[in-house]
Design a protein around this motif. Structure first.
Motif, PDB file in Angstrom:
ATOM      1  N   PHE A   1       0.871  -1.039   0.112  1.00  0.00           N
ATOM      2  CA  PHE A   1      -0.039   0.023   0.092  1.00  0.00           C
ATOM      3  C   PHE A   1       0.834   1.262  -0.217  1.00  0.00           C
ATOM      4  CE2 PHE A   1      -2.932  -3.481   1.428  1.00  0.00           C
ATOM      5  CZ  PHE A   1      -3.870  -3.097   0.724  1.00  0.00           C
ATOM      6  N   ALA A   2       2.077   1.325   0.823  1.00  0.00           N
ATOM      7  CA  ALA A   2       2.891   2.267   0.516  1.00  0.00           C
ATOM      8  C   ALA A   2       3.366   2.464  -0.802  1.00  0.00           C
ATOM      9  CB  ALA A   2       3.941   2.128   1.535  1.00  0.00           C
ATOM     10  N   GLY A   3       3.605   1.370  -1.574  1.00  0.00           N
ATOM     11  CA  GLY A   3       4.162   1.646  -3.001  1.00  0.00           C
ATOM     12  C   GLY A   3       3.143   2.223  -3.819  1.00  0.00           C
TER      13      GLY A   3
ATOM     14  N   ARG B   1       0.973   6.559  -6.944  1.00  0.00           N
ATOM     15  CA  ARG B   1      -0.516   7.517  -7.176  1.00  0.00           C
ATOM     16  C   ARG B   1      -0.096   8.974  -6.858  1.00  0.00           C
ATOM     17  NH1 ARG B   1      -5.304   4.384  -4.323  1.00  0.00           N
ATOM     18  NH2 ARG B   1      -5.837   2.731  -6.140  1.00  0.00           N
ATOM     19  N   LEU B   2       0.776   9.138  -5.914  1.00  0.00           N
ATOM     20  CA  LEU B   2       1.491  10.452  -5.639  1.00  0.00           C
ATOM     21  C   LEU B   2       1.983  11.083  -6.829  1.00  0.00           C
ATOM     22  CD1 LEU B   2       1.945  12.968  -3.506  1.00  0.00           C
ATOM     23  CD2 LEU B   2       4.251  11.692  -3.006  1.00  0.00           C
TER      24      LEU B   2
ATOM     25  N   ARG C   1       3.444  -0.645 -10.554  1.00  0.00           N
ATOM     26  CA  ARG C   1       3.743  -2.205 -10.217  1.00  0.00           C
ATOM     27  C   ARG C   1       5.263  -2.211  -9.764  1.00  0.00           C
ATOM     28  NH1 ARG C   1       0.076  -5.375 -14.846  1.00  0.00           N
ATOM     29  NH2 ARG C   1      -1.872  -4.703 -14.078  1.00  0.00           N
ATOM     30  N   ALA C   2       5.977  -1.453 -10.784  1.00  0.00           N
ATOM     31  CA  ALA C   2       7.632  -1.655 -10.508  1.00  0.00           C
ATOM     32  C   ALA C   2       7.868  -1.166  -8.938  1.00  0.00           C
ATOM     33  CB  ALA C   2       8.298  -1.178 -11.581  1.00  0.00           C
TER      34      ALA C   2
ATOM     35  N   LEU D   1      -4.257  -4.810  -7.514  1.00  0.00           N
ATOM     36  CA  LEU D   1      -4.177  -3.660  -6.901  1.00  0.00           C
ATOM     37  C   LEU D   1      -3.876  -2.440  -7.749  1.00  0.00           C
ATOM     38  CD1 LEU D   1      -3.922  -2.522  -3.571  1.00  0.00           C
ATOM     39  CD2 LEU D   1      -1.437  -2.935  -4.064  1.00  0.00           C
ATOM     40  N   VAL D   2      -3.161  -2.982  -8.791  1.00  0.00           N
ATOM     41  CA  VAL D   2      -2.869  -1.728  -9.723  1.00  0.00           C
ATOM     42  C   VAL D   2      -3.254  -2.351 -11.161  1.00  0.00           C
ATOM     43  CG1 VAL D   2      -0.929  -0.523 -10.822  1.00  0.00           C
ATOM     44  CG2 VAL D   2      -0.817  -1.234  -8.549  1.00  0.00           C
TER      45      VAL D   2
END
Length: 150
Positions: free
Chosen positions: A76-78, A83-84, A93-94, A146-147
Motif C-alpha cells: 500500500f505504501a508503494g 499515485r502521488l 507495479r515496479a 491492486l494496480v
C-alpha cells in the motif's frame, strides 16, 4: 571475498556477453538459472545453519509476522507513492515490487561470518528471504489487481 568476487565475476560475464556470442549464451543461461540457483543457495544455507540452532528452530518464528506485515504495508505504501507521482500501471507495479524487496541475501555473507553463538542471525536473514520469496509469489497475483492496467 564473498561480495567482491561474485560482483567481479558478474561484471566479467557481462563484458564477455557484449563481445562474444559464447559469452552471451553463458550470460543468458546464468539468467535462466538465477531462480533455481537462489533456491539451492537458500536450501544449502538453511541446512548448514539449522544445526547451529541446537534444535531451537522456533527461535526465528517471532520475526515472521514482522516480515509479513512489512510486505502488506509496503504494497500500500508503494501504491501511495505511485499515485502521488501519477505513474502508469507498469511503473506503479515496479514501485510496489521494489518497495517490498529488501535483498537480504546481500547481508547474508556478513551474517554467516558471525561466530556460531550468533548463528541465529544467518537463519533470520534466510527466513526473511523465504518469507519475501513467498510474498513475491503472492504479489505476482495480487499486484495486478491492486494496480489494474488502465
Amino acid at each position: 571475498m564473498l561480495i567482491v568476487l561474485p560482483l567481479a565475476l558478474a561484471w566479467l560475464t557481462q563484458a564477455w556477453a557484449v563481445r562474444r556470442p559464447v559469452g552471451r549464451t553463458v550470460a543468458e543461461a546464468a539468467g535462466t538459472m538465477m531462480v533455481p540457483l537462489m533456491a539451492a543457495t537458500l536450501l544449502t544455507v538453511v541446512a548448514s545453519q539449522v544445526a547451529k540452532l541446537d534444535g531451537n528452530v522456533l527461535a526465528v518464528a517471532p520475526v515472521v509476522p514482522f516480515y509479513v506485515v512489512f510486505l502488506v504495508v509496503m504494497a500500500f505504501a508503494g501504491l501511495a507513492v505511485a499515485r502521488l507521482f501519477r505513474l502508469d500501471a507498469p511503473s506503479s507495479r515496479a514501485v510496489v515490487f521494489t518497495g517490498a524487496t529488501r535483498n537480504s541475501l546481500v547481508v547474508l555473507p556478513l551474517a554467516l561470518a558471525l561466530p556460531d553463538t550468533l548463528a541465529v542471525a544467518a537463519v533470520v536473514v534466510v527466513t526473511q528471504t523465504l518469507v519475501e520469496v513467498v510474498g513475491m509469489v503472492i504479489y505476482v497475483r495480487a499486484v495486478p489487481k491492486l494496480v489494474p492496467q488502465r
